[in-house]
Design a protein around this motif. Structure first.
Motif, PDB file in Angstrom:
ATOM      1  N   GLY A 407      -6.602  15.365  -6.774  1.00  0.00           N
ATOM      2  CA  GLY A 407      -5.383  15.893  -6.167  1.00  0.00           C
ATOM      3  C   GLY A 407      -5.560  16.374  -4.749  1.00  0.00           C
ATOM      4  N   LYS A 408      -6.614  15.926  -4.081  1.00  0.00           N
ATOM      5  CA  LYS A 408      -6.897  16.368  -2.714  1.00  0.00           C
ATOM      6  C   LYS A 408      -6.137  15.542  -1.667  1.00  0.00           C
ATOM      7  N   ILE A 409      -5.526  14.458  -2.085  1.00  0.00           N
ATOM      8  CA  ILE A 409      -4.754  13.621  -1.165  1.00  0.00           C
ATOM      9  C   ILE A 409      -3.289  13.649  -1.604  1.00  0.00           C
ATOM     10  N   LYS A 410      -2.423  14.130  -0.751  1.00  0.00           N
ATOM     11  CA  LYS A 410      -0.999  14.187  -1.065  1.00  0.00           C
ATOM     12  C   LYS A 410      -0.410  12.782  -1.010  1.00  0.00           C
ATOM     13  N   GLU A 411       0.671  12.582  -1.762  1.00  0.00           N
ATOM     14  CA  GLU A 411       1.284  11.265  -1.814  1.00  0.00           C
ATOM     15  C   GLU A 411       1.690  10.769  -0.430  1.00  0.00           C
ATOM     16  N   ALA A 412       2.155  11.691   0.427  1.00  0.00           N
ATOM     17  CA  ALA A 412       2.587  11.298   1.774  1.00  0.00           C
ATOM     18  C   ALA A 412       1.429  10.785   2.622  1.00  0.00           C
ATOM     19  N   ASP A 413       0.187  11.143   2.242  1.00  0.00           N
ATOM     20  CA  ASP A 413      -0.985  10.762   3.024  1.00  0.00           C
ATOM     21  C   ASP A 413      -1.749   9.575   2.422  1.00  0.00           C
ATOM     22  N   MET A 414      -1.294   9.121   1.263  1.00  0.00           N
ATOM     23  CA  MET A 414      -2.063   8.099   0.546  1.00  0.00           C
ATOM     24  C   MET A 414      -2.189   6.796   1.325  1.00  0.00           C
ATOM     25  N   GLN A 415      -1.114   6.328   1.931  1.00  0.00           N
ATOM     26  CA  GLN A 415      -1.178   5.051   2.645  1.00  0.00           C
ATOM     27  C   GLN A 415      -2.153   5.118   3.807  1.00  0.00           C
ATOM     28  N   ALA A 416      -2.131   6.209   4.553  1.00  0.00           N
ATOM     29  CA  ALA A 416      -3.056   6.356   5.679  1.00  0.00           C
ATOM     30  C   ALA A 416      -4.507   6.360   5.195  1.00  0.00           C
ATOM     31  N   LYS A 417      -4.747   7.004   4.071  1.00  0.00           N
ATOM     32  CA  LYS A 417      -6.097   7.060   3.516  1.00  0.00           C
ATOM     33  C   LYS A 417      -6.543   5.659   3.058  1.00  0.00           C
ATOM     34  N   LEU A 418      -5.618   4.936   2.432  1.00  0.00           N
ATOM     35  CA  LEU A 418      -5.948   3.581   1.988  1.00  0.00           C
ATOM     36  C   LEU A 418      -6.201   2.656   3.173  1.00  0.00           C
ATOM     37  N   ASP A 419      -5.433   2.840   4.250  1.00  0.00           N
ATOM     38  CA  ASP A 419      -5.655   2.054   5.469  1.00  0.00           C
ATOM     39  C   ASP A 419      -7.066   2.296   6.007  1.00  0.00           C
ATOM     40  N   ALA A 420      -7.466   3.562   6.023  1.00  0.00           N
ATOM     41  CA  ALA A 420      -8.797   3.909   6.521  1.00  0.00           C
ATOM     42  C   ALA A 420      -9.882   3.328   5.626  1.00  0.00           C
ATOM     43  N   TRP A 421      -9.635   3.376   4.319  1.00  0.00           N
ATOM     44  CA  TRP A 421     -10.607   2.821   3.368  1.00  0.00           C
ATOM     45  C   TRP A 421     -10.762   1.318   3.582  1.00  0.00           C
ATOM     46  N   ASN A 422      -9.650   0.617   3.704  1.00  0.00           N
ATOM     47  CA  ASN A 422      -9.712  -0.833   3.888  1.00  0.00           C
ATOM     48  C   ASN A 422     -10.398  -1.206   5.197  1.00  0.00           C
ATOM     49  N   ASP A 423     -10.153  -0.417   6.241  1.00  0.00           N
ATOM     50  CA  ASP A 423     -10.840  -0.654   7.516  1.00  0.00           C
ATOM     51  C   ASP A 423     -12.338  -0.447   7.368  1.00  0.00           C
ATOM     52  N   LEU A 424     -12.719   0.581   6.602  1.00  0.00           N
ATOM     53  CA  LEU A 424     -14.126   0.838   6.367  1.00  0.00           C
ATOM     54  C   LEU A 424     -14.802  -0.342   5.655  1.00  0.00           C
ATOM     55  N   LEU A 425     -14.119  -0.900   4.681  1.00  0.00           N
ATOM     56  CA  LEU A 425     -14.704  -1.984   3.887  1.00  0.00           C
ATOM     57  C   LEU A 425     -15.065  -3.197   4.731  1.00  0.00           C
TER      58      LEU A 425
END
Length: 431
Positions: A407-425
């Protein structure tokens, strides 16, 4: 490989995605004729004149210390089968997870035939250390499961002779959960919570959590795991999974690793956990008469049940490109992995076969733990071996799903976090 070696071994042995030089890898003449894999160790020792193996071939076979007695029996049977060729096979100890380092240290000194985890294949090909499967490729494609065939192939060329398969599946306490309960994550969690219990899952390791994303069609390095830019962990499908994962803790899923879950299974506070066959003996002792296994459950994404899709790990026999006897070496690799020998390996060493007919043998299907693993293997993908997999296993990458779960990532921030993850990959790997 013991424990969750598939999770970590791959980091150190990832292949660079470079052009493969088949000329360098061929290391010797190849036959254009097709040789049928020996179908039984009990066959006559006589061979036909069409046998392409080199007369008097002296082969070295590497295998784990635990497999030595079995491999020596197989080697003797192989020599007898080709008595007119006067083959000699010497079996030496080399554990599969350490074989690559030994091979690359001195390819000429390495065994003619050796056993490795499939995610080491690319690195060995790029080092010109392995000989393409020029004789038995059609048989591998026909006889082994699709994942094994993919795991044996690098840059469109089939090199491997599949030996075994490994995947995570579900262990559960049948005094609390029924077969129907464990078919779905929602049903399992509801039943466990009503009983005051929890379900375990390692939410801090991508080996165990990526399968949630795969269930909804998210790709890791493309359709076949070979495209460094092909991950879709920032797609709408991934976002739907992220939202789903953020609800699991409240539903009673407990973040716990393999090492800590045994005592909780024993005292009954945790009634199910997902992991592989490497924990079967400990879990049997912990659960006793309540021990039960099944494939992984479905998860409900946006109102639709989706089967969790796990990683599949395979072990392969490979032929050394520097062998003096490529035809005989290919014969040996094919013999070691034929249906009869995969059944023998299961009976002798509980090595779960990759051969489809061997998987259906009563001696295999009668083992409930193996049956559950094979059931899940139908819903699995081979682990990629592109160098960017080191990004996938990094601590930063691992943290995304764990933070969603906690629960450390709010729903409003999920897309930005996923974008960062995909860029990392897809980030470049620094040498």
């Amino acid at each position: 490989m013991k424990e969750k070696a598939w999770k970590r071994v791959s980091v150190g042995f990832l292949a660079a995605a470079l052009t493969v030089s088949l000329t360098a890898c061929n290391g010797g003449s190849s036959s254009t004729s097709s040789t049928t894999t020996e179908t039984s160790q009990a066959e006559s020792s006589a061979t036909t004149s069409s046998d392409p193996g080199e007369q008097g071939a002296k082969l070295t076979l590497w295998g784990s210390g635990d497999d030595q007695a079995m491999l020596k029996e197989m080697a003797a049977a192989f020599e007898k089968l080709h008595a007119d060729k006067n083959y000699k096979v010497t079996v030496n100890v080399q554990d599969e997870d350490k074989a690559q380092a030994a091979i690359l240290k001195d390819i000429d000194a390495a065994a003619d035939v050796f056993d490795v985890p499939h995610d080491q294949l690319g690195a060995l090909v790029e080092a010109n250390a392995c000989y393409p499967n020029t004789v038995y490729a059609d048989e591998v494609k026909a006889n082994d499961d699709a994942g094994a065939v993919q795991a044996s192939t690098y840059k469109g060329t089939l090199y491997g002779y599949p030996r075994s398969v490994q995947s995570i599946f579900l262990y559960y306490n049948k005094s609390v959960l029924s077969k129907d309960d464990v078919k779905t994550m929602e049903g399992m969690l509801k039943k466990a919570k009503a009983a005051g219990k929890e379900v375990g899952w390692d939410m801090g390791n991508n080996y165990d959590t990526a399968p949630f994303y795969f269930a909804n069609g998210v790709k890791l390095f493309g359709d076949d795991g070979t495209d460094p830019n092909g991950s879709t962990f920032n797609s709408p499908e991934a976002l739907a999974v992220a939202k789903y994962i953020s609800t699991l803790k409240a539903q009673g899923l407990k973040n716990i690793n393999d090492g800590d879950v045994v005592s909780l299974l024993k005292n009954g506070s945790v009634v199910a956990h997902a992991t592989g066959s490497w924990k079967s003996q400990e879990f049997m002792k912990a659960l006793g008469d309540n021990y039960a296994v099944a494939k992984l459950p479905t998860i409900n994404i946006n109102g639709e049940d989706k089967q969790i899709v796990s990683f599949a790990g395979y072990t392969l026999y490979l032929v050394n490109s520097h062998t003096k006897y490529p035809q005989a070496a290919m014969q040996l690799a094919a013999f070691l992995t034929n249906e009869e020998n995969q059944i023998k390996a299961f009976k002798d060493r509980k090595v779960v076969p990759a051969n489809k007919k061997a998987q259906s043998d009563p001696s295999v299907t009668s083992d409930e733990t193996v049956a559950a693993q094979l059931d899940q293997a139908r819903f699995s993908i081979p682990m990629p071996s592109v160098p960017q997999m080191s990004n996938f296993w990094s601590d930063t990458s691992m943290a995304y799903t764990k933070d969603l779960f906690e629960g450390k990532i709010k729903e409003a921030d999920m897309q930005a976090k996923l974008d960062a993850w995909n860029d990392l990959l897809k980030s470049s790997i620094k040498s």
